[in-house]
Design an enzyme around this catalytic site. Structure first.
Site, PDB file in Angstrom:
ATOM      1  CE  LYS A 184      -2.366   3.309   2.381  1.00 20.37           C
ATOM      2  NZ  LYS A 184      -1.937   4.327   1.417  1.00 20.37           N
ATOM      3  CD  GLU A 187      -2.821   8.735   1.612  1.00 20.73           C
ATOM      4  OE1 GLU A 187      -2.239   7.626   1.644  1.00 20.73           O
ATOM      5  OE2 GLU A 187      -3.124   9.377   2.632  1.00 20.73           O
ATOM      6  N   GLY A 237       6.382   5.527   8.208  1.00 17.92           N
ATOM      7  CA  GLY A 237       5.496   6.693   8.225  1.00 17.92           C
ATOM      8  C   GLY A 237       5.611   7.404   9.553  1.00 17.92           C
ATOM      9  N   GLY A 242       2.209   4.783  13.293  1.00 19.64           N
ATOM     10  CA  GLY A 242       2.944   3.585  13.739  1.00 19.64           C
ATOM     11  C   GLY A 242       2.304   2.973  14.969  1.00 19.64           C
ATOM     12  CD  GLU A 259      12.522   4.712   8.737  1.00 24.70           C
ATOM     13  OE1 GLU A 259      12.577   5.595   9.623  1.00 24.70           O
ATOM     14  OE2 GLU A 259      12.442   4.969   7.528  1.00 24.70           O
ATOM     15  CB  CYS A 293      12.759   9.301   8.596  1.00 21.22           C
ATOM     16  SG  CYS A 293      13.757   8.285   7.515  1.00 21.22           S
ATOM     17  CD  GLU A 391       9.614  13.340  11.506  1.00 19.13           C
ATOM     18  OE1 GLU A 391       8.465  12.851  11.582  1.00 19.13           O
ATOM     19  OE2 GLU A 391      10.595  12.700  11.086  1.00 19.13           O
TER      20      GLU A 391
HETATM   21  O1  TXE Z   1       2.255  10.032   7.382  1.00 20.93           O
HETATM   22  P1  TXE Z   1       1.327   8.805   7.661  1.00 20.93           P
HETATM   23  P2  TXE Z   1       1.861  11.401   6.680  1.00 20.93           P
HETATM   24  C1  TXE Z   1       6.073  11.935   9.454  1.00 20.93           C
HETATM   25  C2  TXE Z   1       6.365  13.404   9.207  1.00 20.93           C
HETATM   26  C3  TXE Z   1       5.102  13.872   8.561  1.00 20.93           C
HETATM   27  C4  TXE Z   1       4.077  13.069   9.324  1.00 20.93           C
HETATM   28  C5  TXE Z   1       2.771  12.896   8.637  1.00 20.93           C
HETATM   29  O2  TXE Z   1       6.554  14.056  10.427  1.00 20.93           O
HETATM   30  O3  TXE Z   1       4.892  15.241   8.710  1.00 20.93           O
HETATM   31  O4  TXE Z   1       4.677  11.815   9.496  1.00 20.93           O
HETATM   32  O5  TXE Z   1       2.973  12.366   7.317  1.00 20.93           O
HETATM   33  C6  TXE Z   1      -0.643   5.205   5.708  1.00 20.93           C
HETATM   34  N1  TXE Z   1      -3.361   2.474   9.071  1.00 20.93           N
HETATM   35  N2  TXE Z   1       6.564  11.067   8.404  1.00 20.93           N
HETATM   36  O6  TXE Z   1       0.553  11.956   7.083  1.00 20.93           O
HETATM   37  O7  TXE Z   1      -0.085   9.237   7.823  1.00 20.93           O
HETATM   38  C7  TXE Z   1      -0.658   6.327   4.709  1.00 20.93           C
HETATM   39  O8  TXE Z   1      -1.708   6.156   3.777  1.00 20.93           O
HETATM   40  C8  TXE Z   1      -2.413   2.084   8.214  1.00 20.93           C
HETATM   41  C9  TXE Z   1       7.800  10.371   8.668  1.00 20.93           C
HETATM   42  O9  TXE Z   1       2.011  11.102   5.268  1.00 20.93           O
HETATM   43  O10 TXE Z   1       1.968   8.051   8.748  1.00 20.93           O
HETATM   44  C10 TXE Z   1       0.731   6.194   4.110  1.00 20.93           C
HETATM   45  O11 TXE Z   1       0.758   5.140   3.157  1.00 20.93           O
HETATM   46  N3  TXE Z   1      -1.778   2.910   7.378  1.00 20.93           N
HETATM   47  C11 TXE Z   1       8.029   9.275   7.689  1.00 20.93           C
HETATM   48  C12 TXE Z   1       1.568   5.823   5.338  1.00 20.93           C
HETATM   49  O12 TXE Z   1       0.649   5.292   6.281  1.00 20.93           O
HETATM   50  C13 TXE Z   1      -2.113   4.212   7.440  1.00 20.93           C
HETATM   51  C14 TXE Z   1       7.618   9.523   6.297  1.00 20.93           C
HETATM   52  C15 TXE Z   1       2.311   6.981   5.969  1.00 20.93           C
HETATM   53  O13 TXE Z   1       1.393   8.003   6.264  1.00 20.93           O
HETATM   54  C16 TXE Z   1      -3.082   4.688   8.325  1.00 20.93           C
HETATM   55  C17 TXE Z   1       6.359  10.211   6.186  1.00 20.93           C
HETATM   56  C18 TXE Z   1      -3.732   3.756   9.170  1.00 20.93           C
HETATM   57  N4  TXE Z   1      -4.657   4.117  10.044  1.00 20.93           N
HETATM   58  C19 TXE Z   1       5.910  10.967   7.213  1.00 20.93           C
HETATM   59  N5  TXE Z   1      -3.179   6.024   8.174  1.00 20.93           N
HETATM   60  C20 TXE Z   1       9.409   8.648   7.703  1.00 20.93           C
HETATM   61  N6  TXE Z   1       9.659   7.796   8.692  1.00 20.93           N
HETATM   62  O14 TXE Z   1      10.223   8.877   6.822  1.00 20.93           O
HETATM   63  C21 TXE Z   1      -2.289   6.390   7.226  1.00 20.93           C
HETATM   64  N7  TXE Z   1      -1.652   5.282   6.758  1.00 20.93           N
END
Ligand code: TXE
Length: 499
Positions: A184, A187, A237, A242, A259, A293, A391
């Site tokens: 997945k 989006e 994410g 997480g 991660e 990250c 962050e």
């Molecule tokens: O992350 P999300 P977002 C951090 C960074 C950023 C913040 C928000 O601080 O500003 O996260 O980013 C999926 N069950 N990082 O909103 O929501 C989502 O569709 C399962 C750090 O994009 O965590 C996407 O595929 N999955 C990070 C993925 O999770 C779900 C990189 C990440 O989205 C879900 C990105 C759910 N309930 C953001 N809800 C890094 N470690 O590098 C969302 N997703």
């Protein structure tokens, strides 16, 4: 719209289930506009829980009933190697898709394609070396063997900041182990993951081993995490999501690797190679617009050098070109979305209301399209401010001053994160003492954000669970089975009992 790269074209994608390119069962689709150019760059099926159920059922059947989990390491290695070649052959197209969907500079996206190929090549070497162990020291009538078996159906959930690179830190290792997968992508940036699906089929991967479902975090990611037929989730994410992944995993106690975010410090002592440190500080915080990250978003600088060195950083940062990611001179492209821009500007505003001092930037660039933020440097940040411990995920450097090693180590370890850190000094004792005191998965000494595939990557504390890359990366996707062989007559349960 046209750009330095020619007219921008949109692409209508489908999802990959059981080797077929399909629409979502509802028929719904959604769109993505380039965050730098505000033009349509892709439309994708909008899946929901039912589509996830279909994809998981396929992955389950292929894992339980097909030959895939039993193929040899050599066959899997050959497949992964072919995928690497195909990514290389299609690198220019893939880089352009990444840039248009994410806003990152095209030149950087091109570099990422090379790093991605290197990961697939590395995973291929691990595929041939996955193995168990033998125990010949259990007595004359017992031999013990352990074998590594693929864990089963794996859900891979990825974010938008490095779409192809991050799926490549997961998928080739899951395949090296013999798992089947439901992927997945974010989006916001599914294009290259879907193109990767085509390359996997082209390389000869059997239908249904990898399935790709596009759509929003909830329901698609959520359903994947809740699903009882999924044996493991590997998630990259936010720390917030997480935690939701861990909560959802309780239903069937699936394995989870995470991660997550970071608030990574570069700790600078006066005896360092200051030219090298200067470059690394600026690169560390502005690389990928700070949407990283590993972003070096905190500079911890010794108080004796701060007043002289911060102006040098400012001069260097002024040379960082912000703008159209298709322009080869651009180093900082667009932020990913309006929501994210709002978050980053919110942190900048929190700095304005504090005692911290703005030394550079601090504004959204006024442009007729796209969402760009000036490279920003905020000085005299203190460890209690949100800018020091949360962050930001944008081009914002928080400068924090310290008086000695103990204070520096205390500040480094004062956030909930523990992903990475750098220490800049020529003093070996100091470098190693600091490296051992820092609670982080990676500590760089006199360099920053360099990541050979051989070295494991992951976080302490709320930066994650488990490790990616490194020689155990494929083992993360296995179960360890113990087999005991008994030789000769076995002592009866009844022996020695009163009759
Ligand atoms: O992350 P999300 P977002 C951090 C960074 C950023 C913040 C928000 O601080 O500003 O996260 O980013 C999926 N069950 N990082 O909103 O929501 C989502 O569709 C399962 C750090 O994009 O965590 C996407 O595929 N999955 C990070 C993925 O999770 C779900 C990189 C990440 O989205 C879900 C990105 C759910 N309930 C953001 N809800 C890094 N470690 O590098 C969302 N997703």
């Amino acid at each position: 719209m046209s750009s330095t790269h020619g007219p921008i074209q949109s692409h209508d994608y489908q999802m990959l289930i059981d080797g077929h390119w399909v629409e979502s069962h509802s028929g719904r689709r959604y769109e993505r506009h380039s965050p730098a150019h505000d033009v349509l760059v892709g439309t994708y099926p909008e899946a929901d829980a039912k589509d996830v159920d279909i994809a998981v059922a396929v992955a389950r059947r292929v894992f339980d009933e097909s030959d895939w989990p039993h193929t040899s390491g050599a066959e899997r290695a050959a497949l992964l190697g072919k995928v690497s070649v195909l990514i290389h052959e299609n690198a220019e197209e893939l880089a352009l898709i990444e840039t248009l969907e994410s806003g990152k500079p095209l030149n950087q996206a091109r570099d990422e394609m090379g790093w991605t190929c290197a990961i697939w090549d590395y995973a291929a070497t691990l595929a041939r070396h996955l193995r168990g162990d033998a125990y010949n020291n259990l007595g004359p009538d017992m031999l013990g063997i352990t074998v590594r078996e693929p864990i089963g159906v794996v859900g891979l959930i990825t974010p938008w900041n490095f779409p192809l690179l991050i799926i490549s830190q997961k998928l080739p290792f899951a395949l090296a182990a013999g798992c089947t997968c439901v992927v997945k992508p974010s989006e916001l940036t599914p294009g290259t993951t879907l193109r990767l699906g085509e390359l996997l089929l082209q390389a000869g991967l059997a239908p249904g081993v990898v399935n790709i479902v596009t759509g929003f975090g909830d329901p698609v990611g959520q359903r994947l995490c809740d699903h009882h037929d999924v044996d493991m989730i590997s998630f990259t994410g936010s720390t917030r999501v997480g935690k939701q992944v861990v909560a959802a995993s309780q239903g069937n106690l699936k394995k989870v690797t995470l991660e997550l975010g970071g608030k990574n410090p570069q700790v600078l002592f006066p005896d360092a190679d200051l030219d090298a440190a200067l470059d690394a500080v600026v690169f560390g915080v502005y690389f990928n617009m700070g949407e990283c990250c590993n972003s070096g978003s905190r500079l911890l600088i010794h108080q004796d050098m701060a007043d002289k060195f911060v102006p040098r950083i400012i001069e260097h940062a002024k040379r960082v070109k912000v703008g159209d990611p298709l322009d080869p001179a651009t180093k900082v492209g667009a932020l990913i979305s309006d929501a994210h821009l709002k978050k980053v500007m919110g942190y900048i505003e929190s700095g304005r209301k504090s005692a911290a001092r703005f030394r550079l930037g601090g504004n959204r660039l006024i442009t007729d399209k796209g969402r760009f933020v000036e490279p920003t440097i905020i000085d005299h940040v203190t460890a209690d401010m949100p800018l020091a411990c949360e962050e930001v995920f944008g081009p914002v450097l928080s400068v924090i001053r310290f008086k000695d090693e103990s204070e520096a180590a205390g500040i480094v370890n004062s956030t909930m994160y523990g992903l990475s850190a750098a220490v800049w000094t020529r003093d070996l004792d100091r470098a190693l003492t600091m490296a051992r005191r820092i609670h982080a998965g990676t500590v760089w000494i006199n360099t920053f954000m360099s990541g050979p595939q051989e070295l494991p990557f992951g976080g302490y504390r709320q930066s994650g669970l488990g490790r990616e890359l490194g020689r155990f990366a494929a083992e993360e996707y296995t179960e360890l089975k113990t087999i005991q062989l008994h030789m000769g007559p076995r002592t009866s349960w009844w022996a020695g009992l009163p009759r």
